[in-house]
Design an enzyme around this catalytic site. Sequence first.
Site, PDB file in Angstrom:
ATOM      1  CE  LYS A 141      -4.178   0.348   2.019  1.00 16.97           C
ATOM      2  NZ  LYS A 141      -4.906  -0.051   3.721  1.00 16.97           N
ATOM      3  CB  ILE A 142       1.943   3.155  -2.387  1.00 18.96           C
ATOM      4  CG1 ILE A 142       3.328   2.089  -2.510  1.00 18.96           C
ATOM      5  CG2 ILE A 142       2.818   5.015  -2.605  1.00 18.96           C
ATOM      6  CD1 ILE A 142       3.945   2.420  -3.491  1.00 18.96           C
TER       7      ILE A 142
END
Length: 372
Positions: A141-142
């Site tokens: 997750k970014i």
Amino acid sequence: MTNENTQALSDAGVSIWLDDLSRELLETGAIAELVKERNVVGLTSNPSIFQAAMSKGDRYNADLERLTKEGKDVDEVVFELTTSDVREACDLFMPTYESSGGVDGRVSIEVDPRLAHDTDGTVEQAKKMYDTVGRENVLIKIPATKAGLPAIAATIGAGISVNVTLIFSLDRYRAVMNAYLEGLETAHADGKDLSKIHSVASFFVSRVDTEIDKRLDAIGTDEATALKSKAGLANARLAYQAFEEVFSTSRWSTLEAAGANKQRPLWASTGVKDPALPDTLYVTELVAPQVVNTMPGKTLDAVSDHGDVHGDTVTGTYEESSKVLDDLDAVGVSYSEVVDLLEDEGVDKFEKAWGELLDGVRAEMDKATTPA
């Protein structure tokens, strides 16, 4: 038996993911039960979820003591504990991953939120997380910050699947899809197998209503009151319109022919914050093919109990949804101001949760080194 409401949601093209992860859920078999009985085909985590998981119970104590005695610092301990939980969840979902051709069976883990404005640091940690978890079905997750966009492109370009998080605005969502396509083009030029790269774009829903409804209450006119609790759905539905547009371009067709997968929209923040609203609102009113809805346990329970799934509730709503945003502007609510604020608050919230997680783990580590 499989729940009929979650089955209807799945049949309508929605992938149900659980927005929660803890050792308790893994070790008690609770997640495995949701897979079997409620059509859960994936899982998301975030700093707030890990902070909650590690702040209760004693399931992490033995590992905390061991890692402390090995001389690990608090950041290393947290990294090892979180990646370990995600690895175990990935193993649990591996059959789903394989049977869905990599579309589902996904487990997300977020980069350190303190890196939200650090492109190079984000890419470096994304690669480290991917290697450490060591499972094909992990999603890194970014956050969709300005610094996050090039990090998304670089991570996808390296062949790592990504869950882009904290998306609030339509403009930023289009930039996220562009970053995904850039990453795929880089990966293709480097000879990587595009069919192995997957991504979702997490578009947040309920937080939009919470902030806008507060402003509508302050305005107080009949026109403002009539717009309450409409913005979140309208915003998400217009995001789906953007998804349809981007993934029907010639640029996309070229990548698709090379084996690429669409970056699916994921509805996040789907727990209702206003008790006056139906508790299944952000699920039953956001049904469309090729979307993911990640739900906290409470929302999943509500959908299972009384969710009225009545087909596609997104396509065909775009004109009405655009009017909602126009009407908000007309009564004095600034869309751009709201989405910018929500992004900043989202990053701050995860940073705060991460800080609390580090403090809690540090306290447990101190206990492990203190003579009885």
